[in-house]
Design a protein around this motif. Structure first.
Motif, short mmCIF file in Angstrom:
data_model
loop_
_atom_site.label_atom_id
_atom_site.label_comp_id
_atom_site.label_asym_id
_atom_site.label_seq_id
_atom_site.Cartn_x
_atom_site.Cartn_y
_atom_site.Cartn_z
N VAL A 1 0.85 -1.19 0.00
CA VAL A 1 0.00 0.00 0.00
C VAL A 1 0.89 1.24 0.00
O VAL A 1 1.79 1.37 0.84
CB VAL A 1 -0.94 0.01 1.21
N THR A 2 0.62 2.16 -0.92
CA THR A 2 1.42 3.38 -1.05
C THR A 2 0.53 4.61 -0.96
O THR A 2 -0.55 4.66 -1.58
CB THR A 2 2.16 3.41 -2.41
N SER A 3 0.96 5.59 -0.19
CA SER A 3 0.31 6.90 -0.13
C SER A 3 1.17 7.88 -0.89
O SER A 3 2.39 7.95 -0.69
CB SER A 3 0.15 7.35 1.32
N GLU A 4 0.54 8.65 -1.79
CA GLU A 4 1.28 9.61 -2.60
C GLU A 4 0.58 10.97 -2.56
O GLU A 4 -0.63 11.07 -2.76
CB GLU A 4 1.39 9.15 -4.05
N GLY A 5 1.34 12.01 -2.29
CA GLY A 5 0.81 13.37 -2.38
C GLY A 5 -0.24 13.70 -1.34
O GLY A 5 -1.20 14.42 -1.65
N ALA A 6 -0.07 13.22 -0.11
CA ALA A 6 -1.03 13.53 0.95
C ALA A 6 -1.05 15.04 1.21
O ALA A 6 0.01 15.69 1.24
CB ALA A 6 -0.69 12.78 2.22
N SER A 7 -2.24 15.59 1.41
CA SER A 7 -2.36 17.02 1.64
C SER A 7 -2.14 17.40 3.10
O SER A 7 -2.07 18.58 3.43
CB SER A 7 -3.75 17.51 1.20
N ALA A 8 -2.04 16.38 3.99
CA ALA A 8 -1.84 16.63 5.42
C ALA A 8 -1.17 15.42 6.03
O ALA A 8 -1.16 14.33 5.45
CB ALA A 8 -3.18 16.90 6.11
N THR A 9 -0.57 15.63 7.20
CA THR A 9 -0.03 14.50 7.95
C THR A 9 -1.18 13.57 8.31
O THR A 9 -2.19 14.00 8.86
CB THR A 9 0.68 14.98 9.21
N THR A 10 -1.03 12.29 8.00
CA THR A 10 -2.16 11.37 8.17
C THR A 10 -1.66 9.96 8.39
O THR A 10 -0.46 9.67 8.34
CB THR A 10 -3.07 11.42 6.92
N ASP A 11 -2.59 9.06 8.67
CA ASP A 11 -2.30 7.64 8.69
C ASP A 11 -3.36 6.91 7.89
O ASP A 11 -4.51 7.34 7.81
CB ASP A 11 -2.21 7.08 10.12
N LEU A 12 -2.94 5.81 7.26
CA LEU A 12 -3.85 4.93 6.54
C LEU A 12 -4.02 3.65 7.33
O LEU A 12 -3.03 3.08 7.83
CB LEU A 12 -3.32 4.60 5.14
N ARG A 13 -5.25 3.18 7.44
CA ARG A 13 -5.55 1.94 8.14
C ARG A 13 -6.20 0.99 7.15
O ARG A 13 -7.13 1.35 6.43
CB ARG A 13 -6.48 2.19 9.33
N VAL A 14 -5.69 -0.23 7.10
CA VAL A 14 -6.18 -1.25 6.17
C VAL A 14 -6.70 -2.41 7.00
O VAL A 14 -5.96 -2.99 7.81
CB VAL A 14 -5.08 -1.72 5.22
N TYR A 15 -7.98 -2.79 6.83
CA TYR A 15 -8.57 -3.83 7.66
C TYR A 15 -9.72 -4.49 6.90
O TYR A 15 -10.19 -3.96 5.88
CB TYR A 15 -9.05 -3.25 9.00
N PRO A 16 -10.17 -5.67 7.36
CA PRO A 16 -11.26 -6.34 6.64
C PRO A 16 -12.54 -5.51 6.68
O PRO A 16 -12.90 -4.97 7.74
CB PRO A 16 -11.43 -7.66 7.41
N THR A 17 -13.19 -5.39 5.55
CA THR A 17 -14.45 -4.66 5.51
C THR A 17 -15.45 -5.33 6.44
O THR A 17 -15.77 -6.51 6.28
CB THR A 17 -15.02 -4.63 4.08
N PRO A 18 -15.94 -4.60 7.47
CA PRO A 18 -16.82 -5.23 8.45
C PRO A 18 -18.20 -5.53 7.87
O PRO A 18 -18.62 -4.94 6.87
CB PRO A 18 -16.90 -4.20 9.57
N ARG A 19 -18.89 -6.46 8.52
CA ARG A 19 -20.24 -6.79 8.08
C ARG A 19 -21.23 -5.71 8.47
O ARG A 19 -22.23 -5.49 7.80
CB ARG A 19 -20.67 -8.12 8.72
N ALA A 20 -20.95 -5.03 9.58
CA ALA A 20 -21.93 -4.07 10.12
C ALA A 20 -21.66 -2.67 9.61
O ALA A 20 -20.52 -2.22 9.50
CB ALA A 20 -21.86 -4.07 11.64
N VAL A 21 -22.75 -1.95 9.31
CA VAL A 21 -22.65 -0.54 8.98
C VAL A 21 -22.32 0.22 10.27
O VAL A 21 -22.91 -0.03 11.31
CB VAL A 21 -23.97 -0.03 8.37
N GLY A 22 -21.37 1.14 10.19
CA GLY A 22 -21.02 1.90 11.39
C GLY A 22 -20.11 1.17 12.34
O GLY A 22 -19.97 1.58 13.50
#
Length: 478
Positions: free
Chosen positions: A237-258
């Motif tokens: 996973v690559t982040s390019e050209g972020a407009s602000a200091t940030t973090d990316l989180r990658v996780y399994p798409t949950p079954r529940a909304v919210g």
């Protein structure tokens, strides 16, 4: 008695045969029903009830021991709030067990279900005896190997195995259970499955930067070759050209909304920095994984390196880490140049062709300018994939973990795009055919170490020069 169960002996209702294939379509399989009730007796049951008169949720009404069960302590709604956090005797507790949004949060149960919290049966209308002390019949329909503890038996259906999810849940409760089956790994030719710059992997193939919030990426596509039973995928996973200091989180798409966002991060970037990291993530709902950006907006690139699945080909063999490549500062790799690194037969990797992929820690050091480094199976020609593993700027070293399929001649290729750079590679293990290695069991992302709060360590709150994190201490899995 520990378990008190009474069953009808009506031969017109039950089939008592020993062969599950011979259960008539008009009868219930007696053995399946007995196993289901034994499951309740062993702890697959909650204490919360909905009072029919007051319509409030409470637990263990009328019992001389008015306490919740272990089962209740491991259930929460999709927003991350535990059932037992609601006041006893409240409408909030009632809504928790009747909101069609209830999940098991034990780590072993989740590991048994590809890293996803097993969904419980929580119908909007309370059904005494057939409510949340069951798995959801939507998530685990008739015929599913984990459907033994769903609320309703079907005529002609025979489920004579507890299923991995049930075994994982019992392990969370404290029972000793057989080891859960793991998954093997299949390395693939690296392929880009998301690029927000040109719309690859996005709806309508339209380029849209990832703003504050999340997007779901389907990893089980014809483009990627990931099968529908995959338990996890390996992504760069690559982040390019972020407009602000940030973090990316990658996780399994949950079954529940919210559903709550995991308290983890996979990639941290400052400003417009381009940065990459290897992520192994369980596959979530509908074959998708979720990428969430914390602040500003950024372009996100995702390259697939492989997947784990029950029917995959290879298992993992760790080795003592050793340096297998150091091009040296005097012989930098120039623009468009590459190094073919022989890995078969090196540092514990077998040379007989059984090794299919290797795990390398690759570092791009002393770059003279901005560049990217691509690591891929050595081809029989000079072609190279449209992927990247490491992105660097002038004068700043950058490492990344790489799991790469072994190519022509037992080699992998490291290619530099532009400027000049020193390349280092450390071997950590290999994937190969056979049964002597380790299998993979995904779990939901969980933070186990944070020196800021002494989470997972009795050592210092900050790690100084030459210090280490200290002794791992017990802490809640959540």
């Amino acid at each position: 008695a520990d378990i008190n169960a009474v069953f009808s002996n009506d031969p017109t209702e039950f089939s008592y045969g020993t062969d599950p294939a011979t259960v008539p379509p008009t009868q219930y399989d007696f053995e399946s029903v007995v196993l289901h009730e034994l499951g309740h007796g062993l702890g697959f049951i909650g204490a919360v009830k909905v009072d029919p008169a007051t319509q409030v949720g409470t637990y263990d009404p009328g019992s001389p021991t008015p306490y919740p069960f272990i089962y209740d302590r491991l259930t929460e709604t999709g927003d991350g709030a535990a059932v037992l956090d609601r006041p006893r005797g409240s409408a909030a507790m009632r809504d928790a067990v009747t909101g069609n949004n209830l999940y098991w949060i034990g780590v072993h149960g989740a590991a048994a279900d590809r890293g996803r919290e097993p969904r419980l049966y929580a119908p909007s209308g309370w059904q005494d005896g057939s409510s949340y002390s069951h798995l959801s019949d939507v998530s685990y329909p008739s015929g599913d190997p984990d459907s033994l503890m769903t609320p309703f038996a079907e005529p002609g259906e025979a489920v004579r195995d507890p299923g991995n999810v049930m075994l994982g849940m019992f392990q969370d409760m404290g029972w000793q259970t057989p080891g859960l089956p793991g998954s093997r790994y299949t390395p693939v030719q690296p392929v880009r499955i998301l690029d927000t710059r040109d719309g690859t992997g996005q709806a309508g193939h339209q380029p849209v930067r990832l703003g504050v919030g999340s997007t779901d990426l389907n990893v089980e596509t014809r483009l990627s070759g990931v099968p529908s039973d995959a338990t996890a995928v390996v992504l760069n996973v690559t982040s390019e050209g972020a407009s602000a200091t940030t973090d990316l989180r990658v996780y399994p798409t949950p079954r529940a909304v919210g559903a709550p966002v995991p308290d983890v991060s996979n990639l941290n970037v400052s400003g417009s920095q381009t940065r990459a990291n290897l992520v192994t993530v369980p596959v979530g709902r509908a074959g998708m994984v979720r990428l969430r950006n914390a602040a500003g907006s950024t372009n996100v690139l995702v390259d697939l390196a492989g997947f784990y699945a029950p029917g995959a080909a290879t298992d993992f063999h760790p080795v003592t880490p050793s340096r297998v490549l150091d091009t040296g500062t005097q012989t930098k790799i120039g623009p468009g140049q590459f190094v073919d690194l022989t890995v078969s037969g090196v540092s514990g990797v077998p040379g007989d062709g059984s090794a299919q992929a290797v795990v390398l820690g690759v570092t791009a050091a002393f770059p003279t300018g901005g560049t990217d480094v691509r690591v891929y199976p050595t081809p029989t020609d000079n072609s190279f994939p449209n992927v990247s593993n490491i992105n660097v700027t002038a004068g700043r070293n950058a490492p990344n973990l790489v799991i790469v399929k072994i190519g022509d001649g037992g080699r992998v290729r490291l290619r530099n795009a532009s400027s000049s750079v020193t390349l280092l590679a450390d071997l950590h293990g290999w994937y190969g055919t056979g049964t002597s290695g380790s299998l993979f069991r995904p779990t939901k992302p969980t933070r186990v170490l944070d020196t800021r709060f002494k989470l997972g360590t009795a050592g210092p709150t900050r790690l100084g020069a030459g210090q280490y994190g200290g002794q791992i201490v017990d802490h809640p899995a959540r």
